[in-house]
Structure formats: C-alpha cells, structure tokens
Design an enzyme around this catalytic site. Structure first.
Site, PDB file in Angstrom:
ATOM      1  N   SER A 241      40.424  -1.306 -40.321  1.00  6.69           N
ATOM      2  CA  SER A 241      41.095  -0.820 -39.111  1.00  6.69           C
ATOM      3  C   SER A 241      42.256  -1.718 -38.700  1.00  6.69           C
ATOM      4  O   SER A 241      43.333  -1.224 -38.325  1.00  6.69           O
ATOM      5  CB  SER A 241      40.096  -0.681 -37.957  1.00  6.69           C
ATOM      6  OG  SER A 241      39.443  -1.893 -37.685  1.00  6.69           O
ATOM      7  N   HIS A 271      32.807   1.133 -42.643  1.00  5.05           N
ATOM      8  CA  HIS A 271      33.441   0.323 -41.595  1.00  5.05           C
ATOM      9  C   HIS A 271      32.769   0.630 -40.256  1.00  5.05           C
ATOM     10  O   HIS A 271      31.587   0.384 -40.089  1.00  5.05           O
ATOM     11  CB  HIS A 271      34.945   0.622 -41.584  1.00  5.05           C
ATOM     12  CG  HIS A 271      35.768  -0.375 -40.814  1.00  5.05           C
ATOM     13  ND1 HIS A 271      35.294  -1.593 -40.408  1.00  5.05           N
ATOM     14  CD2 HIS A 271      37.062  -0.324 -40.381  1.00  5.05           C
ATOM     15  CE1 HIS A 271      36.254  -2.250 -39.762  1.00  5.05           C
ATOM     16  NE2 HIS A 271      37.326  -1.492 -39.717  1.00  5.05           N
ATOM     17  N   HIS A 318      27.614  -8.669 -45.133  1.00  7.78           N
ATOM     18  CA  HIS A 318      28.995  -8.681 -44.659  1.00  7.78           C
ATOM     19  C   HIS A 318      29.866  -9.265 -45.759  1.00  7.78           C
ATOM     20  O   HIS A 318      29.446 -10.161 -46.487  1.00  7.78           O
ATOM     21  CB  HIS A 318      29.129  -9.510 -43.371  1.00  7.78           C
ATOM     22  CG  HIS A 318      30.429  -9.328 -42.676  1.00  7.78           C
ATOM     23  ND1 HIS A 318      31.561 -10.019 -43.041  1.00  7.78           N
ATOM     24  CD2 HIS A 318      30.805  -8.507 -41.661  1.00  7.78           C
ATOM     25  CE1 HIS A 318      32.561  -9.652 -42.263  1.00  7.78           C
ATOM     26  NE2 HIS A 318      32.140  -8.736 -41.418  1.00  7.78           N
ATOM     27  N   ARG A 327      27.890 -11.970 -33.301  1.00 10.57           N
ATOM     28  CA  ARG A 327      27.945 -10.769 -32.458  1.00 10.57           C
ATOM     29  C   ARG A 327      26.561 -10.116 -32.366  1.00 10.57           C
ATOM     30  O   ARG A 327      26.204  -9.553 -31.332  1.00 10.57           O
ATOM     31  CB  ARG A 327      28.980  -9.790 -33.019  1.00 10.57           C
ATOM     32  CG  ARG A 327      30.394 -10.366 -33.063  1.00 10.57           C
ATOM     33  CD  ARG A 327      31.354  -9.436 -33.784  1.00 10.57           C
ATOM     34  NE  ARG A 327      30.952  -9.236 -35.183  1.00 10.57           N
ATOM     35  CZ  ARG A 327      31.544  -8.367 -36.016  1.00 10.57           C
ATOM     36  NH1 ARG A 327      32.553  -7.621 -35.580  1.00 10.57           N
ATOM     37  NH2 ARG A 327      31.131  -8.261 -37.260  1.00 10.57           N
ATOM     38  N   ASP A 373      26.632  -4.379 -36.371  1.00  6.78           N
ATOM     39  CA  ASP A 373      26.155  -3.001 -36.289  1.00  6.78           C
ATOM     40  C   ASP A 373      24.633  -2.896 -36.237  1.00  6.78           C
ATOM     41  O   ASP A 373      24.090  -1.866 -35.826  1.00  6.78           O
ATOM     42  CB  ASP A 373      26.654  -2.191 -37.492  1.00  6.78           C
ATOM     43  CG  ASP A 373      28.169  -2.114 -37.531  1.00  6.78           C
ATOM     44  OD1 ASP A 373      28.761  -1.869 -36.470  1.00  6.78           O
ATOM     45  OD2 ASP A 373      28.751  -2.308 -38.608  1.00  6.78           O
TER      46      ASP A 373
END
Length: 440
Positions: A241, A271, A318, A327, A373
């Site tokens: 992105s 993504h 990742h 995160r 995620d």
C-alpha cells in the site's frame, strides 16, 4: 500558509539541503547487492526506497520517526480523559518530524473538522454500487469520486512550478484524510445498518468521530479506534500500500488517485485483507470444534490440521519482523485492560501461546510470531463490529496517515518518477552464460 504547513515547509527546505549534500558527497556509494533470487522472488530485502515517516526493524518492529509504539503510547497527546494516542499527533510527528504538543494535535483536529465535508456526488457514486459489493471496493470508489476536489490536479492543469508541487499535495492530503472517516462510516451504515446514517459530531476528534458515525459511542471503542488508527498508520515504504501510493504519486498523479491505487493493494489477501482472514479462521475453528472457548490442546490440533492441508495460519509470520509484532502487543494490552474475560479475545491469546512453538518445530518458518492482524478483529467483535469484511476499510483509513504524509515529502523533496530496470529470463540466461550484463 498555516501553522503546520509552515513548519512542514521549513523542515522540507532543511531536508532538501541535507540530502543534496549527502548525494554530492556519497551519491556513487553502493548500498547493497541484489541476488537473482531477490529479483525473481518479490525483491525481498532490496534497499531501493527512501521513506522518511517510519522504519521497520526486524527486532523492534515499526518506529515512527525513531519512536517505538510503546513510546508513542506514552508521549503522544491523548483525548480528554483518554489513555490512547491521538492519530492527529502521529500524523504531525510523521509530517514534521517532531513530537507534537497537545496544542499541535488539537490544531490538526480542528483543521480536519473544517475540511471534512464530503460532496453529495461521492455518496451517489457509492450508492450506485450493488449492496453486496465488498466494502473496500466501495471505499476506493468513493475516494476516486472525491478526486474531483483535487487541488493538485487543478493547479497542475493551470501550470505550476515543480518546486511548489508540495503545496497543493499537502492540501489534498489534509482534505482527503479529513473526509475518509465520513466515507468509511457511510459505507458501513449503508451496507450493514439499513442505510441509516449518522451525522458527524464536530466536537469529536478524528478517530472518535469515525466511531460515532459508525454508531459506536462507547468511550472505550473510541479509544480502540484511536489506538487502531495509530498502530496501522505506516509500516515504512516497501509494503504494497505504501509503495503503490508512492509509485503512482511519482507519476504526479494527485493524492486521491495515488491513495486509491495504494488501497487497491491493501485490499489484497496477502496485505490488508489478512485481518479479515484471521477472524474468519477463528470463527471456522470455533464452528468445527463446537465451542467458543477451545482449549490450547484443541487449538493445537486445529492448527496442525490447517497446516497439513497446505494452508497457513493467518496472522502469523511477517516478511521482516523476527519477533512478536509490537502492534499485536499493544492490542493485547488493550484487551487485558478493557475485556479481559472476553472468550474470543482469550482464544486469540491461546492461539498466541500455541502457534509459535508449532511453527518453530517445522524448521522452515523464519518468523513464527503474530503480526498486527492476529489480534485486531477480536477487539472489534467484542464491541459488536462483527462484519469482518469491513475491517480492511478501517485499516485503509488509518494507512492514509502514513502514505499521505510520505507523499507530501515525496513532492517536497522533488523525488522523480520511479522506474526500476526489468529484464527477461532469456536475458538472465545469456548473462549466466557470460554474454553481457543484464543491468546495462
């Protein structure tokens, strides 16, 4: 021009001078080698971009202008009575390169409030799509419809000095960010809440107003939105992105076109769509196991079944990180504070305890740890936001902060159109046979 714009211009002028000096002295220095495998396999690890807003460290995770996520949670300004950072403050940090004061963050809030009006034709364009259209398709369509408002497109058409490109790009970025919560909330209410819309609250901060317009006025949900918008905002420049926004912007496409292109990349399963895949996988696991509170043993068995069928466990692994994504940790701490007894959230934590050892035992996985995620969906479900197809839209609203701050810097630094060299496999074979160089 405006307080923030003036500060940005001052920083950009200084950075231009510094970069010019670096290139004059060190421009011919090589920064690495590229292997044939990297050229064929996604350019992993090739340093080929400069992105000022953030840097991803394999061990520490994302750092925004040098600050880690725990540091941001401590140092960024908060909403009155709140404990999570305001995304407005993070945007200021990425744009200006300095930690904002409470006054700076509040100033950006007021600027975005004033710029948040969305023309009716944008809603009409979204309404023209079938109701079963994916929310990300609706979202990007709305952004494209909003492109009629581009300052940069209008100024470029009239004729503008390239040294001044940054100015209308900055205004487009501020306008677009200000309007995104309205568009996202409109899509949510249209698709999932019988087309019953909620007007903006001009007294709320950016993320708090998004929560309000979606129909979630719980103060802890507003806090979740502030955290969510902060931790998803940027992830250096090489991800799909961010890179796509930069790439399309390098052709002098305006911020609306550039951001829309980047968000089409975010909509991919590898993504941003991954956050919907995680919660979908957990729901399917609960259904097959016949319980909403599976044991670690049951989870381990289901994970093995997933892997043996040739699938991956979504939310784990990742491309860069080599430890638990900070995160993920930030969201886990939020869960412990606000919903420690939630069964779904506890299942996420059990998966966290179960999956890494299994992946490590395979001996093939460089990073068996969870990424961002792996947790976000469970927090949203707790508040009743169960429409997991919409999760990527929230990701997209957040990601605007980083990619549009970067786009301002791209134009302020006068970065050129991006055009890497490509070769054919035939050229590669000739090079391997000693018949020339493939990079000439």
């Amino acid at each position: 021009m405006g307080i923030i714009k003036d500060r940005f211009k001052e920083k950009a002028d200084a950075a231009n001078a510094e970069i010019k000096d670096i290139l004059k002295t060190h421009g011919n220095k090589k920064i690495g080698e590229v292997t044939l495998a990297q050229a064929y396999q996604g350019m992993r690890g090739i340093t080929g971009l400069v992105t000022e807003t953030s840097l991803l460290d394999a061990q520490e995770g994302i750092r925004f202008r040098g600050y880690s996520i725990p540091e941001l949670q401590q140092l960024l300004p908060k909403a009155p009575g709140g404990g999570e950072p305001l995304p407005e403050g993070l945007f200021y940090l990425m744009l200006v390169g300095e930690m904002p004061t409470e006054e700076d963050a509040n100033h950006i809030t007021s600027v975005w409030q004033r710029r948040s009006h969305v023309p009716n034709h944008v809603f009409q364009t979204i309404d023209a799509l079938p109701i079963n259209t994916h929310p990300m398709t609706m979202f990007v369509t709305g952004v494209m419809a909003l492109q009629t408002e581009s300052n940069f497109a209008k100024e470029y058409a009239k004729g503008i000095n390239k040294k001044d490109y940054w100015n209308p790009v900055y205004d487009d970025a501020m306008d677009l960010i200000a309007r995104l919560p309205r568009i996202a909330a409109y899509i949510y209410r249209r698709k999932y809440k019988n087309n019953e819309h909620i007007h903006p609250n001009g007294l709320l901060d950016w993320a708090g107003n998004l929560a309000h317009m979606m129909g979630y006025d719980d103060e802890s949900f507003k806090e979740l939105m502030r955290l969510y918008m902060t931790i998803h905002a940027d992830h250096e420049g090489g991800n799909v992105s961010a890179h796509t926004t930069h790439l399309v912007g390098s052709a002098l496409s305006d911020p609306y076109l550039s951001y829309a292109a980047g968000m089409n990349g975010l909509a991919g399963p590898l993504h941003g769509l991954a956050n919907q895949e995680v919660i979908k996988w957990i729901f399917e696991m609960q259904e097959q196991l016949g319980t909403d509170d599976p044991t670690k043993e049951q989870i381990a068995e289901y994970v093995q079944k997933t892997l043996s069928s040739g699938k991956v466990v979504p939310g784990y692994g990742h491309a860069v990180l080599r430890k638990t994504d900070p995160r993920f940790t930030a969201q886990m701490e939020f869960g412990k504070k606000h919903m420690a007894d939630d069964k779904l959230v506890n299942t996420v934590w059990k998966v966290y305890e179960t999956v890494p050892p299994i992946l490590e035992s395979l001996g093939k996985v460089k990073n068996p740890w969870p990424n961002v995620d792996a947790h976000s969906g469970a927090l949203l479900v707790h508040y009743g936001l169960v429409e997991y197809e919409f999760y990527t839209v929230l990701f997209a609203v957040s990601r605007a902060l980083g990619v549009l701050a970067s786009l301002c810097w791209d134009r302020a630094l006068g970065l050129p159109i991006e055009r890497p060299k490509s070769v054919t496999t035939e050229a590669v074979k000739e090079w391997l046979e000693g018949k020339g160089e493939i990079w000439e």
